[in-house]
Design a protein around this motif. Structure first.
Motif, PDB file in Angstrom:
ATOM      1  N   VAL A 261       7.916   3.053   7.556  1.00 62.14           N
ATOM      2  CA  VAL A 261       7.480   1.767   6.990  1.00 62.14           C
ATOM      3  C   VAL A 261       6.179   1.305   7.646  1.00 62.14           C
ATOM      4  O   VAL A 261       5.221   0.895   6.966  1.00 62.14           O
ATOM      5  N   GLN A 262       6.125   1.366   8.983  1.00 61.49           N
ATOM      6  CA  GLN A 262       4.933   0.911   9.710  1.00 61.49           C
ATOM      7  C   GLN A 262       3.712   1.740   9.341  1.00 61.49           C
ATOM      8  O   GLN A 262       2.616   1.188   9.122  1.00 61.49           O
ATOM      9  N   ALA A 264       3.201   3.518   6.591  1.00 56.75           N
ATOM     10  CA  ALA A 264       2.816   3.288   5.197  1.00 56.75           C
ATOM     11  C   ALA A 264       2.079   1.963   5.048  1.00 56.75           C
ATOM     12  O   ALA A 264       1.087   1.863   4.309  1.00 56.75           O
ATOM     13  N   TRP A 265       2.551   0.939   5.753  1.00 59.39           N
ATOM     14  CA  TRP A 265       1.907  -0.381   5.675  1.00 59.39           C
ATOM     15  C   TRP A 265       0.501  -0.327   6.281  1.00 59.39           C
ATOM     16  O   TRP A 265      -0.458  -0.849   5.699  1.00 59.39           O
ATOM     17  N   ARG A 279       0.716  -3.085  -1.012  1.00 58.92           N
ATOM     18  CA  ARG A 279       1.221  -2.549   0.256  1.00 58.92           C
ATOM     19  C   ARG A 279       2.697  -2.163   0.138  1.00 58.92           C
ATOM     20  O   ARG A 279       3.118  -1.126   0.662  1.00 58.92           O
ATOM     21  N   LEU A 280       3.452  -3.008  -0.543  1.00 55.25           N
ATOM     22  CA  LEU A 280       4.872  -2.704  -0.742  1.00 55.25           C
ATOM     23  C   LEU A 280       5.039  -1.453  -1.602  1.00 55.25           C
ATOM     24  O   LEU A 280       5.961  -0.649  -1.379  1.00 55.25           O
ATOM     25  N   ASN A 282       3.042   1.050  -1.641  1.00 54.22           N
ATOM     26  CA  ASN A 282       2.748   2.181  -0.765  1.00 54.22           C
ATOM     27  C   ASN A 282       3.944   2.515   0.122  1.00 54.22           C
ATOM     28  O   ASN A 282       4.279   3.680   0.336  1.00 54.22           O
ATOM     29  N   VAL A 283       4.597   1.455   0.639  1.00 56.89           N
ATOM     30  CA  VAL A 283       5.784   1.646   1.479  1.00 56.89           C
ATOM     31  C   VAL A 283       6.912   2.292   0.677  1.00 56.89           C
ATOM     32  O   VAL A 283       7.568   3.235   1.139  1.00 56.89           O
ATOM     33  N   SER A 284       7.144   1.771  -0.530  1.00 52.67           N
ATOM     34  CA  SER A 284       8.226   2.316  -1.355  1.00 52.67           C
ATOM     35  C   SER A 284       7.963   3.780  -1.703  1.00 52.67           C
ATOM     36  O   SER A 284       8.885   4.604  -1.705  1.00 52.67           O
ATOM     37  N   ASP A 286       6.234   6.020   0.062  1.00 53.44           N
ATOM     38  CA  ASP A 286       6.451   6.873   1.236  1.00 53.44           C
ATOM     39  C   ASP A 286       7.932   6.985   1.583  1.00 53.44           C
ATOM     40  O   ASP A 286       8.400   8.038   2.026  1.00 53.44           O
ATOM     41  N   LEU A 287       8.678   5.876   1.405  1.00 54.08           N
ATOM     42  CA  LEU A 287      10.110   5.926   1.695  1.00 54.08           C
ATOM     43  C   LEU A 287      10.837   6.860   0.722  1.00 54.08           C
ATOM     44  O   LEU A 287      11.712   7.634   1.129  1.00 54.08           O
ATOM     45  N   SER A 423       8.773  -4.680   9.137  1.00 56.18           N
ATOM     46  CA  SER A 423       9.646  -3.594   8.667  1.00 56.18           C
ATOM     47  C   SER A 423      10.993  -4.173   8.331  1.00 56.18           C
ATOM     48  O   SER A 423      11.405  -5.170   8.922  1.00 56.18           O
TER      49      SER A 423
END
Length: 426
Positions: A261-262, A264-265, A279-280, A282-284, A286-287, A423
C-alpha cells in the motif's frame, strides 16, 4: 444417492466444525458421524448448518463416543435400532424398495472387540434385507492394511474376517489412499497408518446397486479420512465465481500488505497523481496484482496444499515426509482460517467467536447479501425502466459521465484532499 461416513473425533472446536462443513460441500444424502463427543441436544445445532432436514443422535458417554445420522428431507428413513456402537436404519426408495444401512463405530480396545463382532452377528439375524454397513470398524482385515508400529495380531484380523463371512458381508474396496487413519506422530519411528474405515455389504445390496463406488476422501481435521459410498456411478461438483470489482480483503492483513500500500501510494505521488481517486486506483491495482501473482487465489492455494499433503501421506514413512506433513497441515489450517475471514468480511454480520467458525453460515449470508445488492433495473430521466446487463452498464456510465461534465464531483475531490495518506487498518 451418496452416503458419507466419518469419524470426526469430536465437534467441540472450530477446526473440527470447519472440517464437517467442508465435508458437507460434497452434498451427501445420508451422513453418519462417529465420535461426535456431543449429546443429542448439541448435535441438533448442526442440522441447520448442514442443511439436512433430519437427524438422529446417540449421546456421547462422558467425553468419548457419540453417534449421529443426518439425512435429507427427500430421503425416507426408518430407524430400526441403535447402541453406542451403531445406528441401524431402513432406507425406503421412491419405488418402495427397502434396503438397510448400518453406521458402525467399532470398539477400539483390543480386549473388547468381540462386542462389535457379536453386534454384527445379532444385526444379521434380525432381517434379510439388502445391507450396507460402513464406518470406523477399528480393525484391519489383512496385515498390508497397516504401516508402522508392531504387526497386527493374526487372531484379531482373523476374527474380523470370519465375522464378515458369517454375516454374508464383503469389503467393497476403495478409490484413493488405502490408509484411512494415522496417528500423526512427529517421529517416523512412531508413525502409524491403517485402514480402519471401510464399507461392506451383502450380495443382494451389491446386485441392487451394481454401479457403486467407495471413495476414501481428503484429510481434514480428524485423524480419520471420510469414506463416501456412491450408489450410482458419477456425481456432480460445483464451482463458484466472483465479481471483478475491487474490495480490500481482511485476509491481506495477515500477509503484511502494508508495504504494498505504501509503495503504491508513494509511486502515485511521484507520478504527479494529485487526485485521491487516482492514488486509490493505483493502490487497488497493485494490491490486486500482488494478490493474484504472489498470494494466488485462496481456494487454489488450499487445493495445492491438499494435493501435496495427499502425496506426502501416500508415500513411505520417513522423517522427512513426516515433518513435511506436519508443516503442510499447519499451513492448510492457516489458509482455511483466511478463507473464514474472507466469508466473514463478505457477510457483514457479527463474527462468530474463535472455536465456532462456520464457513457455510457466512457463505450463505454473503450469497444472500449479493442477491439483495444486485441491481436488476433502473429508471432513466424519461421515467422508463432500463433492464439487462449491457443496457444497465450503458445507462450508469452515461449518468456518471454527465455528472463529471457538470462538475458535480468537485466538492468530493476537495473533501478527500484534506485527508493524509494512510494504509488500511482494522
Amino acid at each position: 444417492m451418496k452416503i458419507l461416513v466419518w469419524n470426526c473425533r469430536g465437534l467441540g472446536n472450530g477446526p473440527a466444525v470447519r472440517g464437517l462443513l467442508d465435508i458437507q460441500k460434497e452434498d451427501p444424502d445420508i451422513l453418519f458421524l462417529s465420535e461426535t463427543k456431543l449429546d443429542g441436544k448439541r448435535m441438533e445445532n448442526f442440522k441447520w448448518r448442514l442443511g439436512m432436514g433430519n437427524m438422529f443422535a446417540r449421546d456421547c458417554d462422558g467425553k468419548s463416543g457419540g453417534l449421529a445420522l443426518f439425512w435429507k428431507k427427500e430421503v425416507q428413513i426408518e430407524l430400526h435400532n441403535f447402541s453406542r456402537y451403531h445406528i441401524d436404519v431402513e432406507v425406503v426408495e421412491k419405488d418402495g424398495f427397502r434396503w438397510r444401512f448400518t453406521g458402525i463405530y467399532g470398539e477400539p480396545a483390543s480386549d473388547k472387540k468381540e462386542r462389535t463382532w457379536k453386534l454384527l452377528r445379532i444385526l444379521n439375524q434380525q432381517m434379510s434385507l439388502p445391507w450396507l454397513c460402513a464406518g470406523d470398524f477399528n480393525e484391519i482385515l489383512y496385515g498390508h492394511e497397516k504401516k508402522g508400529g508392531p504387526a497386527r495380531a493374526q487372531n484379531l484380523m482373523g476374527t474380523f474376517r470370519s465375522t464378515l463371512a458369517d454375516c454374508g458381508l464383503r469389503d467393497l474396496g476403495y478409490v484413493g489412499d488405502k490408509f484411512t487413519w494415522r496417528n500423526h506422530s512427529h517421529s517416523a519411528s512412531n508413525y502409524v497408518k491403517e485402514r480402519l474405515d471401510r464399507a461392506v455389504a451383502n450380495r443382494s445390496w451389491c446386485m441392487r446397486f451394481p454401479g457403486f463406488k467407495v471413495l476414501n476422501g481428503d484429510p481434514r481435521h480428524s485423524d480419520h479420512r471420510p469414506v463416501t459410498i456412491l450408489l450410482n456411478k458419477g456425481y456432480t461438483s460445483y464451482r463458484t465465481g466472483g465479481a471483478n470489482n475491487f474490495r480490500f480483503e481482511a485476509k491481506w492483513l495477515e500477509e503484511e500488505c502494508e508495504t504494498i500500500v505504501q509503495n503504491a501510494w508513494s509511486t502515485a505521488v511521484l507520478q504527479g497523481r494529485n487526485k485521491i481517486s487516482e492514488r486509490l486506483r493505483n493502490v487497488s491495482h497493485d494490491l490486486k496484482d500482488w494478490n493474484h501473482n504472489i498470494l494466488g487465489n485462496l481456494e487454489k492455494r488450499i487445493k495445492q496444499i491438499k494435493t501435496e499433503l495427499e502425496g506426502v501421506r501416500r508415500g513411505d514413512i520417513t522423517q522427512e515426509k513426516v515433518s513435511r506433513e506436519l508443516f503442510l497441515r499447519e499451513k492448510l489450517d492457516c489458509l482455511e482460517h483466511q478463507r473464514d475471514m474472507f466469508w466473514k468480511q463478505r457477510a457483514h454480520v457479527k463474527w462468530l467467536q474463535s472455536g465456532d467458525r462456520n464457513t457455510a453460515f457466512f457463505h450463505a449470508f454473503a450469497s444472500e447479501r449479493k442477491k439483495r445488492n444486485t441491481i436488476k433495473k433502473l429508471k432513466n430521466d424519461e421515467g422508463n425502466c432500463v433492464e439487462g446487463e449491457e443496457q444497465l452498464k450503458e445507462h450508469i456510465a452515461a449518468y456518471f459521465s454527465t455528472c463529471s461534465r457538470l462538475g458535480r464531483n468537485k466538492k468530493m475531490n476537495q473533501y478527500y484532499a484534506q485527508f493524509p495518506p494512510k494504509s488500511p487498518k482494522t
